[in-house]
Motif scaffolding. Structure first.
Motif, mmCIF file in Angstrom:
data_model
loop_
_atom_site.group_PDB
_atom_site.id
_atom_site.type_symbol
_atom_site.label_atom_id
_atom_site.label_comp_id
_atom_site.label_asym_id
_atom_site.label_seq_id
_atom_site.Cartn_x
_atom_site.Cartn_y
_atom_site.Cartn_z
ATOM 1 N N GLY A 153 0.825 -1.195 0.000
ATOM 2 C CA GLY A 153 0.000 0.000 0.000
ATOM 3 C C GLY A 153 0.865 1.253 0.000
ATOM 4 N N GLY A 154 2.142 1.085 0.393
ATOM 5 C CA GLY A 154 3.078 2.202 0.332
ATOM 6 C C GLY A 154 3.272 2.733 -1.079
ATOM 7 N N PHE A 155 3.111 1.881 -2.090
ATOM 8 C CA PHE A 155 3.181 2.356 -3.468
ATOM 9 C C PHE A 155 2.085 3.388 -3.730
ATOM 10 N N ILE A 156 0.889 3.110 -3.243
ATOM 11 C CA ILE A 156 -0.232 4.027 -3.452
ATOM 12 C C ILE A 156 0.007 5.326 -2.701
ATOM 13 N N ILE A 291 -7.288 2.526 -9.745
ATOM 14 C CA ILE A 291 -8.591 1.856 -9.872
ATOM 15 C C ILE A 291 -8.459 0.363 -10.162
ATOM 16 N N LEU A 292 -7.668 0.009 -11.202
ATOM 17 C CA LEU A 292 -7.690 -1.366 -11.716
ATOM 18 C C LEU A 292 -7.250 -2.429 -10.705
ATOM 19 N N PRO A 293 -6.180 -2.220 -9.908
ATOM 20 C CA PRO A 293 -5.823 -3.275 -8.947
ATOM 21 C C PRO A 293 -6.949 -3.610 -7.963
ATOM 22 N N PHE A 294 -7.721 -2.616 -7.574
ATOM 23 C CA PHE A 294 -8.816 -2.870 -6.638
ATOM 24 C C PHE A 294 -9.986 -3.578 -7.326
ATOM 25 N N LEU A 295 -10.210 -3.248 -8.609
ATOM 26 C CA LEU A 295 -11.210 -3.999 -9.370
ATOM 27 C C LEU A 295 -10.774 -5.445 -9.542
ATOM 28 N N ALA A 296 -9.484 -5.635 -9.799
ATOM 29 C CA ALA A 296 -8.953 -7.001 -9.948
ATOM 30 C C ALA A 296 -9.110 -7.780 -8.652
ATOM 31 N N GLY A 324 1.831 -1.477 -10.936
ATOM 32 C CA GLY A 324 0.433 -1.846 -10.719
ATOM 33 C C GLY A 324 0.262 -3.341 -10.569
ATOM 34 N N GLY A 325 1.099 -4.114 -11.292
ATOM 35 C CA GLY A 325 1.078 -5.565 -11.119
ATOM 36 C C GLY A 325 1.492 -5.969 -9.718
ATOM 37 N N GLY A 326 2.456 -5.217 -9.150
ATOM 38 C CA GLY A 326 2.859 -5.493 -7.774
ATOM 39 C C GLY A 326 1.730 -5.247 -6.783
ATOM 40 N N ILE A 327 0.996 -4.154 -6.967
ATOM 41 C CA ILE A 327 -0.145 -3.863 -6.094
ATOM 42 C C ILE A 327 -1.225 -4.922 -6.274
ATOM 43 N N THR A 328 -1.496 -5.277 -7.532
ATOM 44 C CA THR A 328 -2.517 -6.286 -7.811
ATOM 45 C C THR A 328 -2.175 -7.603 -7.131
ATOM 46 N N GLU A 329 -0.906 -8.001 -7.212
ATOM 47 C CA GLU A 329 -0.505 -9.243 -6.556
ATOM 48 C C GLU A 329 -0.724 -9.170 -5.051
ATOM 49 N N SER A 330 -0.320 -8.069 -4.440
ATOM 50 C CA SER A 330 -0.459 -7.969 -2.985
ATOM 51 C C SER A 330 -1.929 -7.971 -2.572
#
Length: 495
Positions: A153-156, A291-296, A324-330
């Motif tokens: 979440g630090g990325f965000i 938006i997209l990582p949270f939708l994923a 964004g792929g890193g956030i999506t994975e987490s």
């Protein structure tokens, strides 16, 4: 579009220098990425060169947040490790940007502020109320709720920090610009990432090779569909000339900044054209990352590799897509863990990265095809496209990724059991720097995201094409293609 051309005429004189610097920056990313990987790899021999690098743990007590990576360097303490990491990066990056002709003093001062804000954002994102995922973790820290973002979440937080600076403190953003280099930071991170991807793939080689083939097929199919439709929309619906429609179609369709610049150069467009398209790409990429990582996480957590591929196809810049792929994975791993499913880490991010790398490889080939058609059949002239342009526009940092991947895979599969056993530790040390470069990338993208540009005179029409194409077509077709090629494939479970 004359208003835009007039307003950006000042860019034209400096643009060739910018493009030359970008080419050099590509090789610089390879050198720095290999330097980090090589130093980490030395630990396999028993000599630890990077154990002093700072790591951040989920915490409620700030004094316990920071630590050196290796216990052998525990005497440094968290603060000492942070200072050592900052100084090492400052020295290496200052030497690197000096080769690009940058003002080292300005870079050093700006980088100090960039590193401080970006890493502070990472620390904030690791606070237990932000990062704790499972009930067991919440109980461990004595809290009864959490945003469940994991420490990534630090990325965000870093991205939002950059956006605030760009839109509310423009003078500060301007002062920081010498150290705002998202393409350099993410390319270094991708080179380093090759080790993690190789170790991830080594355990399930059949699955990894299947994903590579599917990723390549998805790229070719998605790109050609995207490009043709968006070119038609720009030309027929919005009345853009061919000179504008080609970089627009390339930038919006799948490849972002690199594609807009490469295809704009290939068709000999005025420099202002790809520059303005690139500005839109960055702004919309920020929106997608938010938006997209949270939708994923909400809708695709049961198809994690579909989610990884979708993010790679939908988010346009290398930096925003891979990060964004890193956030999506987490987020997906946190959701799955809450449901009692523990996936092995690395697979979702590896899928996003693989998709993006195939895109980058395809850019050089596609730019040459467009350049050949343009200079031989549309705008004929003495400056004809040549096959050497494929190599000139080929992203060189990919060579670094391939080298690191190949060496790591060979060590994981073909070396002695002792080396194979210690390799994950070496990759972990390198990964510390990969994460830091990710954070720097997110912050840099935020600082470049001045949303006021969308309201400048003459900019609205470009933004309208982007908005209609992206949210009306690209995201949904990308989801469909990702589903067709990746559904049914799951990361291995933690044993």
């Amino acid at each position: 579009m004359s208003d835009i051309a007039i307003k950006t005429s000042a860019i034209k004189a400096s643009e060739p220098l910018t493009l030359r610097a970008q080419l050099t920056e590509d090789w610089l990313a390879v050198v720095i990425g290999l330097l980090v990987f090589g130093a980490a790899l030395v630990s396999v021999s028993g000599t630890d060169l990077l154990g002093w690098a700072v790591t951040t743990s989920v915490y409620t007590n700030l004094t316990q947040a920071l630590n050196p990576f290796a216990k052998a360097y525990a005497s440094l303490g968290g603060g000492g490790a942070l200072i050592a990491t900052y100084l090492a990066l400052l020295v290496v990056l200052s030497a690197g940007v000096a080769t690009l002709g940058a003002d080292v003093r300005k870079f050093a001062l700006a980088f100090t502020a960039v590193f401080a804000i970006a890493y502070a954002s990472w620390i904030v994102g690791s606070y237990a109320y932000v990062a704790a995922v499972t009930p067991a973790e919440q109980q461990k820290f004595g809290i009864d709720w959490s945003l469940k973002l994991t420490n990534e979440g630090g990325f965000i937080v870093a991205l939002l920090s950059g956006i605030v600076i760009a839109n509310f403190f423009p003078r500060f953003a301007e002062w920081l610009k010498e150290a705002i280099r998202p393409e350099l930071y993410i390319k270094i991170a991708i080179v380093i990432l090759g080790a993690t991807v190789a170790i991830t793939a080594a355990g399930k080689l059949n699955l990894a090779s299947s994903l590579l083939l599917r990723g390549a097929a998805a790229i070719v199919e998605a790109y050609l569909i995207y490009w043709a439709v968006i070119y038609y929309v720009a030309r027929k619906w919005f009345g853009f000339s061919r000179e504008w429609s080609v970089p627009l179609a390339s930038g919006i369709s799948i490849c972002g900044v690199a594609a807009a610049i490469a295809t704009g150069g290939a068709i000999r467009a005025r420099p202002a054209v790809p520059i303005l398209v690139s500005s839109l790409v960055v702004v919309f990429a920020v929106v997608e990352v938010l938006i997209l990582p949270f939708l994923a996480q909400t809708f695709l957590w049961q198809e994690p590799l579909v989610a990884g591929a979708w993010v790679g196809l939908a988010i346009k810049t290398d930096g925003a897509a891979v990060a964004g792929g890193g956030i999506t994975e987490s987020l997906i791993m946190a959701k799955a863990a809450a449901e009692g499913i523990k996936y092995q880490p690395g697979w979702i991010l590896a899928t996003t990265t693989t998709v993006k790398l195939f895109i980058d490889i395809f850019i050089g080939i596609w730019a040459f095809i467009l350049g050949y058609i343009w200079t031989n059949h549309i705008d004929k002239g003495p400056d004809r496209a040549k096959p050497i342009e494929i190599w000139q526009r080929f992203p060189k940092f990919i060579l670094g990724f391939i080298f690191v991947f190949a060496v790591s895979l060979w060590l994981a599969l073909g070396s002695t059991p002792e080396i194979a056993k210690t390799l994950p530790v070496a990759a972990g040390e390198a990964n510390v720097f990969r994460v830091i470069f990710f954070v720097l990338t997110f912050f840099s993208i935020g600082v470049l995201s001045d949303f006021r540009k969308l309201w400048q005179q003459g900019f609205g029409k470009l933004a309208a094409v982007y908005f209609v194409s992206l949210f009306g077509f690209v995201i949904w077709v990308g989801l469909l293609i990702s589903w067709l090629f990746f559904s049914g494939f799951k990361p291995p479970l933690v044993s």
